[in-house]
Motif scaffolding. Sequence first.
Motif, PDB file in Angstrom:
ATOM      1  N   HIS A   1      -6.732  -4.775   8.946  1.00  0.00           N
ATOM      2  CA  HIS A   1      -7.160  -4.514   7.568  1.00  0.00           C
ATOM      3  C   HIS A   1      -6.136  -5.045   6.573  1.00  0.00           C
ATOM      4  CE1 HIS A   1     -10.384  -2.092   9.147  1.00  0.00           C
ATOM      5  NE2 HIS A   1      -9.542  -1.250   9.721  1.00  0.00           N
TER       6      HIS A   1
ATOM      7  N   ASP B   1       0.874  -1.167   0.000  1.00  0.00           N
ATOM      8  CA  ASP B   1       0.000   0.000   0.000  1.00  0.00           C
ATOM      9  C   ASP B   1       0.916   1.224   0.000  1.00  0.00           C
ATOM     10  OD1 ASP B   1      -1.538   2.216   0.748  1.00  0.00           O
ATOM     11  OD2 ASP B   1      -2.875   1.023   2.000  1.00  0.00           O
TER      12      ASP B   1
ATOM     13  N   LEU C   1      -4.595  -0.430  11.952  1.00  0.00           N
ATOM     14  CA  LEU C   1      -4.464  -0.783  10.539  1.00  0.00           C
ATOM     15  C   LEU C   1      -4.165  -2.260  10.310  1.00  0.00           C
ATOM     16  CD1 LEU C   1      -4.348   0.077   7.566  1.00  0.00           C
ATOM     17  CD2 LEU C   1      -1.934   0.685   7.912  1.00  0.00           C
TER      18      LEU C   1
ATOM     19  N   ASP D   1     -14.666   1.710   4.304  1.00  0.00           N
ATOM     20  CA  ASP D   1     -13.585   1.116   5.067  1.00  0.00           C
ATOM     21  C   ASP D   1     -12.453   0.653   4.157  1.00  0.00           C
ATOM     22  OD1 ASP D   1     -14.501  -1.232   3.876  1.00  0.00           O
ATOM     23  OD2 ASP D   1     -15.470  -1.977   5.693  1.00  0.00           O
ATOM     24  N   TYR D   2     -11.363   0.200   4.785  1.00  0.00           N
ATOM     25  CA  TYR D   2     -10.176  -0.197   4.018  1.00  0.00           C
ATOM     26  C   TYR D   2     -10.512  -1.304   3.029  1.00  0.00           C
ATOM     27  CZ  TYR D   2      -5.256  -1.177   3.066  1.00  0.00           C
ATOM     28  OH  TYR D   2      -4.044  -1.330   2.434  1.00  0.00           O
TER      29      TYR D   2
ATOM     30  N   GLN E   1      -0.441   5.587   3.018  1.00  0.00           N
ATOM     31  CA  GLN E   1      -1.283   5.580   4.211  1.00  0.00           C
ATOM     32  C   GLN E   1      -0.651   6.458   5.277  1.00  0.00           C
ATOM     33  OE1 GLN E   1       0.899   2.845   7.090  1.00  0.00           O
ATOM     34  NE2 GLN E   1      -0.881   4.090   7.453  1.00  0.00           N
TER      35      GLN E   1
ATOM     36  N   TRP F   1      -9.839  -1.447  -1.057  1.00  0.00           N
ATOM     37  CA  TRP F   1      -9.004  -2.481  -1.656  1.00  0.00           C
ATOM     38  C   TRP F   1      -9.781  -3.271  -2.707  1.00  0.00           C
ATOM     39  CZ3 TRP F   1      -4.366  -4.486  -2.552  1.00  0.00           C
ATOM     40  CH2 TRP F   1      -4.270  -5.829  -2.892  1.00  0.00           C
TER      41      TRP F   1
ATOM     42  N   SER G   1      -9.506   7.585   4.017  1.00  0.00           N
ATOM     43  CA  SER G   1     -10.496   6.808   3.282  1.00  0.00           C
ATOM     44  C   SER G   1     -11.702   6.432   4.130  1.00  0.00           C
ATOM     45  CB  SER G   1      -9.853   5.536   2.727  1.00  0.00           C
ATOM     46  OG  SER G   1      -9.302   4.755   3.778  1.00  0.00           O
TER      47      SER G   1
ATOM     48  N   GLY H   1      -4.043   3.031  -0.342  1.00  0.00           N
ATOM     49  CA  GLY H   1      -5.346   2.991   0.316  1.00  0.00           C
ATOM     50  C   GLY H   1      -5.794   4.321   0.897  1.00  0.00           C
TER      51      GLY H   1
ATOM     52  N   TRP I   1      -5.583   5.380   3.792  1.00  0.00           N
ATOM     53  CA  TRP I   1      -6.175   5.190   5.119  1.00  0.00           C
ATOM     54  C   TRP I   1      -5.409   6.042   6.123  1.00  0.00           C
ATOM     55  CZ3 TRP I   1      -4.488   3.655   9.868  1.00  0.00           C
ATOM     56  CH2 TRP I   1      -5.446   3.184  10.767  1.00  0.00           C
ATOM     57  N   PRO I   2      -6.048   6.676   7.094  1.00  0.00           N
ATOM     58  CA  PRO I   2      -7.469   6.602   7.421  1.00  0.00           C
ATOM     59  C   PRO I   2      -8.340   7.690   6.816  1.00  0.00           C
ATOM     60  CG  PRO I   2      -6.296   7.630   9.227  1.00  0.00           C
ATOM     61  CD  PRO I   2      -5.256   7.296   8.187  1.00  0.00           C
TER      62      PRO I   2
ATOM     63  N   THR J   1       3.480  -1.210   3.860  1.00  0.00           N
ATOM     64  CA  THR J   1       2.923   0.094   3.503  1.00  0.00           C
ATOM     65  C   THR J   1       4.029   1.143   3.379  1.00  0.00           C
ATOM     66  OG1 THR J   1       2.627   1.052   5.727  1.00  0.00           O
ATOM     67  CG2 THR J   1       0.929  -0.471   4.950  1.00  0.00           C
TER      68      THR J   1
END
Length: 283
Positions: free
Chosen positions: A39, A4, A36, A243-244, A7, A248, A238, A233, A235-236, A48
């Motif tokens: 996920h 990823d 994380l 949600d993650y 993030q 994905w 997103s 992604g 995240w967070p 990541t």
Amino acid sequence: MIIDAHQHFWNLDRVAYPWLTPDQGPIHRTFEEGDLQPHLDACGVDGTVLVQSADSYEDTDFMLEVADRWPRVRAVVGWVPLTRPDEAAGALDRYRRDPRFAGVRHLIHDEPDPDWLLRPEVRDGLDLLAARELTFDVVAVLPRHLEHVPVLAERHPDLRLVIDHLAKPPIRERGWRPWADLLARAAAYPNVHAKVSGLNTAADWETWSAADLRPYVAHALELFGAPRLMFGGDWPISVLAGDYRKVWEETVKVLDGLGLDPAERARVLGGTAADVYRIPDPT
């Protein structure tokens, strides 16, 4: 290796994030690795790239601390004061002692000057990154920001530039230009890469699906090819629009629907990020 490429973590007790106010709702809290990891495990993501969330040394130091205790962080994109090149040079030399420090980002969309990237002192700061083989992530939120990417690519041909979030295409409005044309101009330079990330928050937060993202990702794939695209992604952030796992699964659905062969799919889902951010193969 699935990576990823974009993030964040933030700790509201450790670092000041001026943009992260209570009106941000579900993301106005501390997010760290324990939030994380489930996920990533569920989606089969191996590692990541942790990206800065504040223009401060404190944020960069915090991210590197997380990387020390959590090996899923394979690279860190931090911050140094590009407008102060002498100071930035010393900070870069200090951070580069950690091989996970892979690049720099600045929250240019929070700068009052939309042409901040073209300032002479910033140009000198970007030269420092190129000389040290570090990347620069571009937060191209406004069309004006994306206009600057070809200028930077030409000025700094040895600098690896990364456009975050495909420069936030107008998915919610089902728009196309000028985004599509500006992205094409940026992609004409081989040192420019882009992240298939942050697209869910550019779409309708309640109803978005792979179908909404597909034309924009298809355009990026045609322009950059798989070797210069990478999944992220976001995240967070997103969490504001799903949600993650949804990010994905819908992103993978888009990629599979565009007919990527296994090698191309592997590039977007990890290989490109490994190359751009100099992430070693764990084997």
